[in-house]
Design a protein around this motif. Structure first.
Motif, PDB file in Angstrom:
ATOM      1  N   THR A  86     -20.234  42.124  71.397  1.00  0.00           N
ATOM      2  CA  THR A  86     -21.596  42.047  71.436  1.00  0.00           C
ATOM      3  C   THR A  86     -21.665  40.312  71.364  1.00  0.00           C
ATOM      4  OG1 THR A  86     -21.203  42.120  68.809  1.00  0.00           O
ATOM      5  CG2 THR A  86     -22.112  43.940  70.152  1.00  0.00           C
ATOM      6  N   SER A  87     -23.024  40.105  70.964  1.00  0.00           N
ATOM      7  CA  SER A  87     -22.536  38.439  70.313  1.00  0.00           C
ATOM      8  C   SER A  87     -22.311  37.970  69.748  1.00  0.00           C
ATOM      9  CB  SER A  87     -24.187  38.343  70.308  1.00  0.00           C
ATOM     10  OG  SER A  87     -24.866  38.478  68.994  1.00  0.00           O
ATOM     11  N   THR A  88     -21.432  38.905  68.618  1.00  0.00           N
ATOM     12  CA  THR A  88     -20.160  38.481  67.399  1.00  0.00           C
ATOM     13  C   THR A  88     -19.034  39.205  67.836  1.00  0.00           C
ATOM     14  OG1 THR A  88     -21.395  40.619  66.039  1.00  0.00           O
ATOM     15  CG2 THR A  88     -22.521  38.132  66.635  1.00  0.00           C
ATOM     16  N   SER A  89     -18.716  39.801  68.861  1.00  0.00           N
ATOM     17  CA  SER A  89     -17.211  40.228  68.371  1.00  0.00           C
ATOM     18  C   SER A  89     -16.940  40.467  70.343  1.00  0.00           C
ATOM     19  CB  SER A  89     -17.491  41.798  68.184  1.00  0.00           C
ATOM     20  OG  SER A  89     -17.598  42.308  68.348  1.00  0.00           O
ATOM     21  N   LEU A  90     -15.692  40.065  70.355  1.00  0.00           N
ATOM     22  CA  LEU A  90     -15.278  40.115  71.209  1.00  0.00           C
ATOM     23  C   LEU A  90     -13.914  40.850  71.845  1.00  0.00           C
ATOM     24  CD1 LEU A  90     -15.008  38.514  74.199  1.00  0.00           C
ATOM     25  CD2 LEU A  90     -13.242  36.618  73.147  1.00  0.00           C
ATOM     26  N   VAL A  91     -13.933  41.713  72.418  1.00  0.00           N
ATOM     27  CA  VAL A  91     -12.505  42.310  72.673  1.00  0.00           C
ATOM     28  C   VAL A  91     -12.297  42.203  74.321  1.00  0.00           C
ATOM     29  CG1 VAL A  91     -11.772  44.516  73.142  1.00  0.00           C
ATOM     30  CG2 VAL A  91     -13.835  44.321  71.526  1.00  0.00           C
ATOM     31  N   LEU A  92     -11.010  41.825  74.342  1.00  0.00           N
ATOM     32  CA  LEU A  92      -9.761  41.100  75.598  1.00  0.00           C
ATOM     33  C   LEU A  92      -9.292  41.755  75.433  1.00  0.00           C
ATOM     34  CD1 LEU A  92      -9.932  37.352  74.391  1.00  0.00           C
ATOM     35  CD2 LEU A  92     -11.187  38.265  75.974  1.00  0.00           C
ATOM     36  N   LYS A  93      -8.775  42.323  77.021  1.00  0.00           N
ATOM     37  CA  LYS A  93      -7.874  42.438  77.494  1.00  0.00           C
ATOM     38  C   LYS A  93      -6.741  42.057  78.063  1.00  0.00           C
ATOM     39  CE  LYS A  93      -7.026  46.108  81.094  1.00  0.00           C
ATOM     40  NZ  LYS A  93      -8.062  47.121  82.646  1.00  0.00           N
ATOM     41  N   ILE A  94      -5.648  41.990  78.050  1.00  0.00           N
ATOM     42  CA  ILE A  94      -4.608  40.575  78.234  1.00  0.00           C
ATOM     43  C   ILE A  94      -3.246  41.710  78.909  1.00  0.00           C
ATOM     44  CG2 ILE A  94      -3.851  38.849  77.456  1.00  0.00           C
ATOM     45  CD1 ILE A  94      -5.070  39.131  74.568  1.00  0.00           C
ATOM     46  N   PRO A  95      -2.578  41.173  80.021  1.00  0.00           N
ATOM     47  CA  PRO A  95      -2.126  41.815  81.034  1.00  0.00           C
ATOM     48  C   PRO A  95      -0.785  40.961  80.116  1.00  0.00           C
ATOM     49  CG  PRO A  95      -3.130  40.085  82.323  1.00  0.00           C
ATOM     50  CD  PRO A  95      -3.654  40.318  81.107  1.00  0.00           C
ATOM     51  N   SER A  96      -0.070  42.647  79.558  1.00  0.00           N
ATOM     52  CA  SER A  96       1.095  42.303  78.750  1.00  0.00           C
ATOM     53  C   SER A  96       2.499  41.189  78.827  1.00  0.00           C
ATOM     54  CB  SER A  96       2.063  43.577  78.026  1.00  0.00           C
ATOM     55  OG  SER A  96       1.461  44.167  77.858  1.00  0.00           O
ATOM     56  N   THR A  97       3.229  40.351  78.330  1.00  0.00           N
ATOM     57  CA  THR A  97       4.391  39.435  79.285  1.00  0.00           C
ATOM     58  C   THR A  97       5.449  40.691  78.401  1.00  0.00           C
ATOM     59  OG1 THR A  97       3.946  37.702  77.621  1.00  0.00           O
ATOM     60  CG2 THR A  97       3.063  37.485  79.740  1.00  0.00           C
ATOM     61  N   ASN A  98       6.751  39.660  79.192  1.00  0.00           N
ATOM     62  CA  ASN A  98       8.042  40.267  78.381  1.00  0.00           C
ATOM     63  C   ASN A  98       8.962  38.571  78.182  1.00  0.00           C
ATOM     64  OD1 ASN A  98       9.239  38.853  80.509  1.00  0.00           O
ATOM     65  ND2 ASN A  98       9.529  40.669  81.652  1.00  0.00           N
ATOM     66  N   SER A  99       9.407  38.727  77.668  1.00  0.00           N
ATOM     67  CA  SER A  99      10.060  38.025  77.152  1.00  0.00           C
ATOM     68  C   SER A  99      10.035  37.038  77.795  1.00  0.00           C
ATOM     69  CB  SER A  99      11.954  38.366  76.226  1.00  0.00           C
ATOM     70  OG  SER A  99      12.912  39.308  77.116  1.00  0.00           O
ATOM     71  N   SER A 100      10.516  36.900  78.860  1.00  0.00           N
ATOM     72  CA  SER A 100      10.937  35.524  80.224  1.00  0.00           C
ATOM     73  C   SER A 100       9.695  35.335  80.153  1.00  0.00           C
ATOM     74  CB  SER A 100      11.630  35.905  81.018  1.00  0.00           C
ATOM     75  OG  SER A 100      11.167  36.882  82.336  1.00  0.00           O
ATOM     76  N   GLY A 101       8.237  35.944  79.444  1.00  0.00           N
ATOM     77  CA  GLY A 101       7.049  35.043  80.221  1.00  0.00           C
ATOM     78  C   GLY A 101       6.073  36.118  81.253  1.00  0.00           C
ATOM     79  N   ALA A 102       6.896  37.310  82.161  1.00  0.00           N
ATOM     80  CA  ALA A 102       6.634  38.020  83.312  1.00  0.00           C
ATOM     81  C   ALA A 102       5.780  38.448  82.856  1.00  0.00           C
ATOM     82  CB  ALA A 102       7.633  38.252  84.078  1.00  0.00           C
ATOM     83  N   VAL A 103       4.510  38.681  83.579  1.00  0.00           N
ATOM     84  CA  VAL A 103       3.726  39.619  83.689  1.00  0.00           C
ATOM     85  C   VAL A 103       4.543  40.922  84.011  1.00  0.00           C
ATOM     86  CG1 VAL A 103       1.416  40.690  84.127  1.00  0.00           C
ATOM     87  CG2 VAL A 103       1.364  38.477  84.196  1.00  0.00           C
ATOM     88  N   ILE A 104       3.953  42.309  83.476  1.00  0.00           N
ATOM     89  CA  ILE A 104       4.121  43.466  82.919  1.00  0.00           C
ATOM     90  C   ILE A 104       3.573  44.442  83.775  1.00  0.00           C
ATOM     91  CG2 ILE A 104       5.225  45.739  82.107  1.00  0.00           C
ATOM     92  CD1 ILE A 104       5.707  43.786  79.211  1.00  0.00           C
ATOM     93  N   THR A 105       3.609  44.843  84.611  1.00  0.00           N
ATOM     94  CA  THR A 105       2.354  45.822  85.852  1.00  0.00           C
ATOM     95  C   THR A 105       1.892  47.060  85.120  1.00  0.00           C
ATOM     96  OG1 THR A 105       4.147  46.121  87.001  1.00  0.00           O
ATOM     97  CG2 THR A 105       2.722  44.791  88.091  1.00  0.00           C
TER      98      THR A 105
END
Lengths: 189, 128
Positions: A86-105
């Motif tokens: 809403t205008s006062t809260s934010l929900v984000l979807k973030i790609p997970s990353t593994n320990s080497s920093g790579a994105v987990i599909t």
């Protein structure tokens, strides 16, 4: 050396007593004013750093999650509660990353930023494979207003969020406010 | 021994020492207040220039403005007479170098403070 009885000072004279009392009182007043001012300045500085520091800390934390986010979700059900953008809260979807920093599909972490009273919280729920750590974190306790503005009304196509943070903290003498405004673009949109 | 003998050297030394310590403490306190104000302004200035670079990057290479000043709603939160500068220069055939800076002077500070960030923006790629 021989003293005659007349020259031996038997006690303090009135003048001496008056001077001692006057000097003593002046010193006490000066000391009192100094202590008062030290205290006042210390409280002022502490409050200033609290309001200013927490505004930038909150902005930093939102950036940390908004930059790698792939989408702003209209609503998401976390294990503890359901949060809505809403205008006062934010929900984000973030790609997970593994320990080497790579994105987990096809694996995502979810973050929500919201305000309760003057406290701003970040709730994070991560996938088992992700290196991020789940949990709720108190980011600021001096929030007077937190506003999110999205570039479109349809959450499916939101690619940037404008964050307006206002903090407020007060000392016995005055109210200190601070403000940060930044527009953040989702890098993985 | 005379009745009016004045202060001894030790007494004078001790009192000057005590006065000196108090004055130094007071001075340090005032100075730390100035430092704190500068750090608050610095954090606001950083926010301004980061926001500017972010928006330039999003608008893309073709929309880069010429060098000059830029505006931001937070500039008014800085002390009076804060100035913003944007410098756009050619880095190579397909790249421009952008530098955004904010200069201001806090009350009590002896010199102006500057926050400056620079980046390269290329013809291809960029933010959504």
């Amino acid at each position: 050396m021989k003293f005659s009885p007349r020259t031996i000072p038997s006690a303090f004279s009135l003048i001496e007593m008056i001077i001692v009392i006057a000097v003593g009182t002046t010193m006490l007043i000066i000391l009192g004013v100094l202590i008062f001012n030290f205290n006042k300045t210390a409280i002022y500085q502490q409050t200033l750093s609290q309001s200013s520091g927490s505004a930038s800390a909150l902005m930093r934390e939102i950036k940390l999650f908004a930059f790698p986010a792939s989408a702003v979700l209209q609503t998401h059900t976390f294990s503890s509660a359901t949060h809505t953008s809403t205008s006062t809260s934010l929900v984000l979807k973030i790609p997970s990353t593994n320990s080497s920093g790579a994105v987990i599909t096809n694996t995502y972490d979810y973050a929500a930023f919201y305000v309760v009273g003057t406290n701003a919280y970040r709730l994070l729920e991560t996938d088992a494979l992700s290196t991020r750590t789940s949990g709720t974190k108190l980011l600021s306790s001096t929030i007077s207003a937190l506003a999110f503005t999205y570039n479109t009304t349809d959450f499916a196509t939101v690619s940037s969020v404008t964050i307006d943070i206002r903090t407020q903290a007060s000392t016995p003498q005055e109210i200190l406010t601070d403000r940060r405004v930044e527009q953040l673009r989702l890098r993985n949109y | 021994m005379s009745k009016f003998r004045g202060f001894s050297l030790i007494e004078v030394t001790v009192s000057i020492f005590i006065m000196g310590v108090i004055i130094l403490l007071l001075q340090a306190l005032i100075q730390s207040g100035v430092l704190l104000r500068i750090s608050k302004s610095q954090s606001i200035a950083l926010s301004i220039v980061q926001n500017k670079l972010e928006s330039l990057r999003a608008d893309g290479y073709a929309a880069l403005p010429p060098s000059g000043t830029f505006s931001d709603s937070l500039v008014s939160a800085l002390p009076q007479a804060a100035t913003t500068t944007l410098t756009v220069s050619v880095y190579n055939a397909q790249t421009k170098q952008i530098s955004a800076s904010v200069v201001w002077r806090d009350p009590g500070a002896t010199a102006s403070s500057t926050v400056s960030l620079s980046t390269l923006i290329t013809e291809t790629g960029g933010l959504p």
